[in-house]
Write an enzyme that holds these catalytic residues in place. Structure first.
Site, PDB file in Angstrom:
ATOM      1  N   SER A  13     -12.864  -0.333  -1.887  1.00 53.67           N
ATOM      2  CA  SER A  13     -11.794  -0.125  -2.860  1.00 53.67           C
ATOM      3  C   SER A  13     -12.353   0.658  -4.042  1.00 53.67           C
ATOM      4  CB  SER A  13     -11.258  -1.468  -3.345  1.00 53.67           C
ATOM      5  OG  SER A  13     -10.672  -1.292  -4.622  1.00 53.67           O
ATOM      6  N   MET A  73       0.637  -1.964  -5.668  1.00 51.48           N
ATOM      7  CA  MET A  73       0.942  -3.167  -6.452  1.00 51.48           C
ATOM      8  C   MET A  73       1.869  -2.726  -7.580  1.00 51.48           C
ATOM      9  SD  MET A  73      -2.917  -4.648  -6.361  1.00 51.48           S
ATOM     10  CE  MET A  73      -3.565  -3.023  -5.977  1.00 51.48           C
ATOM     11  N   MET A 142      -3.897 -11.121   0.725  1.00 46.21           N
ATOM     12  CA  MET A 142      -4.635 -11.092  -0.538  1.00 46.21           C
ATOM     13  C   MET A 142      -5.448 -12.378  -0.671  1.00 46.21           C
ATOM     14  SD  MET A 142      -4.042  -8.216  -1.967  1.00 46.21           S
ATOM     15  CE  MET A 142      -4.979  -8.573  -3.463  1.00 46.21           C
ATOM     16  N   ASP A 180      -8.291  -8.771   1.145  1.00 43.87           N
ATOM     17  CA  ASP A 180      -8.586  -8.016  -0.073  1.00 43.87           C
ATOM     18  C   ASP A 180      -8.765  -8.966  -1.254  1.00 43.87           C
ATOM     19  OD1 ASP A 180      -8.689  -6.171  -2.124  1.00 43.87           O
ATOM     20  OD2 ASP A 180      -6.640  -5.420  -1.852  1.00 43.87           O
TER      21      ASP A 180
HETATM   22  C1  DX5 Z   1      -7.151  -6.445  -6.432  1.00 40.01           C
HETATM   23  C2  DX5 Z   1      -7.226  -5.208  -5.589  1.00 40.01           C
HETATM   24  C3  DX5 Z   1      -8.463  -5.129  -4.812  1.00 40.01           C
HETATM   25  C4  DX5 Z   1      -9.720  -5.037  -5.643  1.00 40.01           C
HETATM   26  C5  DX5 Z   1     -10.756  -5.845  -4.930  1.00 40.01           C
HETATM   27  O1  DX5 Z   1      -5.930  -6.510  -7.058  1.00 40.01           O
HETATM   28  O2  DX5 Z   1      -6.138  -5.140  -4.701  1.00 40.01           O
HETATM   29  O3  DX5 Z   1      -8.439  -4.110  -3.827  1.00 40.01           O
HETATM   30  O4  DX5 Z   1     -10.218  -3.756  -5.822  1.00 40.01           O
HETATM   31  O5  DX5 Z   1     -11.872  -5.930  -5.736  1.00 40.01           O
HETATM   32  P1  DX5 Z   1     -13.081  -6.909  -5.403  1.00 40.01           P
HETATM   33  O6  DX5 Z   1     -13.566  -6.552  -4.039  1.00 40.01           O
HETATM   34  O7  DX5 Z   1     -14.046  -6.617  -6.484  1.00 40.01           O
HETATM   35  O8  DX5 Z   1     -12.522  -8.308  -5.457  1.00 40.01           O
HETATM   36 ZN    ZN Z   2      -6.279  -3.685  -2.959  1.00 37.90          ZN
END
Ligand code: DX5
Ligand code: ZN
Length: 234
Positions: A13, A73, A142, A180
């Site tokens: 990401s 999002m 998520m 994620d």
């Molecule tokens: C969170 C995002 C993720 C985020 C994950 O709202 O959707 O994709 O970048 O970050 P890490 O891997 O640091 O938890």
């Molecule tokens: Zn994400």
């Protein structure tokens, strides 16, 4: 962009990348074997944070051959599907909590000939997939509440990942199961054992002091062999 049931794909990401060197960082994850790039789009409304839009995606499209998946999002995602499609994404993932007429939204993504993804927040039940799973190419579970990188993995999502795995295997085996949030070398084996096959990782890839390549190798080593076993014992 499809993954075999027995393989785990890494989707770095870019939320945690250094945006002043974005092309360089993307080239680095590509060279280290990333299967796709995960692009977190936040609107300051659906989630408290604001990130990037189609303009950045368009530039990214020019610097990498990897598939780009946009994780939207945002409120009213229908208004932006075309813009992201035009900018060059390969897949569009919307949140079940953010789409009022979800069936129509998913249909629109399909009409744009993009891979159809649906994300579920940690508190959203897997049962919501019952009505739409046949339309999906990807389910994103998520494992944190969306909005920020670097949050702690929410362990209560593990039984849900298992439920989604069962549902996908039964109803639509071609659909990918992605997770994620809070994914790193300690949590990755747990989600893969539960049935995830695509791992999004932001801070674990871009903020590891050992560097991007070492970070990705660590993630791969943590799940090596697990997917085959998990599938075989089911
Ligand atoms: C969170 C995002 C993720 C985020 C994950 O709202 O959707 O994709 O970048 O970050 P890490 O891997 O640091 O938890
Ligand atoms: Zn994400």
């Amino acid at each position: 962009m499809r993954t075999s049931m027995n393989r785990v794909a890494l989707a770095p990401s870019i939320l945690s990348a250094d945006f002043s060197r974005l092309a360089e960082q993307v080239a680095e994850v590509e060279a280290a074997g990333a299967e796709r790039i995960h692009v977190d789009v936040m609107d300051g409304h659906f989630v408290p944070n604001i990130t990037i839009g189609p303009v950045v995606v368009r530039s990214l499209r020019r610097v990498t051959a990897l598939p780009l998946e946009a994780h939207l999002m945002i409120a009213e995602p229908d208004r932006y599907l075309e813009a992201f499609a035009d900018a060059g994404v390969d897949g569009l993932t919307v949140h079940v909590e953010g789409a009022v007429h979800l069936h129509r939204t998913l249909e629109s993504i399909g009409k744009l000939r993009k891979r159809v993804g649906l994300a579920l927040n940690p508190a959203t039940p897997a049962a919501l997939l019952d009505e739409v799973l046949p339309e999906l190419d990807l389910v994103l579970v998520m494992t944190v509440d969306p909005g920020f990188g670097g949050q702690d993995f929410i362990a209560s999502t593990l039984p849900k990942i298992r439920r989604v795995r069962e549902l996908v295997d039964r109803v639509r085996p071609a659909c990918e199961l992605e997770v994620d949030g809070g994914i790193h070398a300690e949590t990755a084996p747990r989600v893969v054992e539960a049935g995830a096959r695509v791992l999004v990782a932001g801070s674990a890839v871009f903020e590891d002091p050992a560097g991007i390549r070492a970070a990705m190798e660590r993630l791969r080593a943590a799940v090596a062999g697990l997917a085959v076993r998990a599938t075989g014992t089911r």
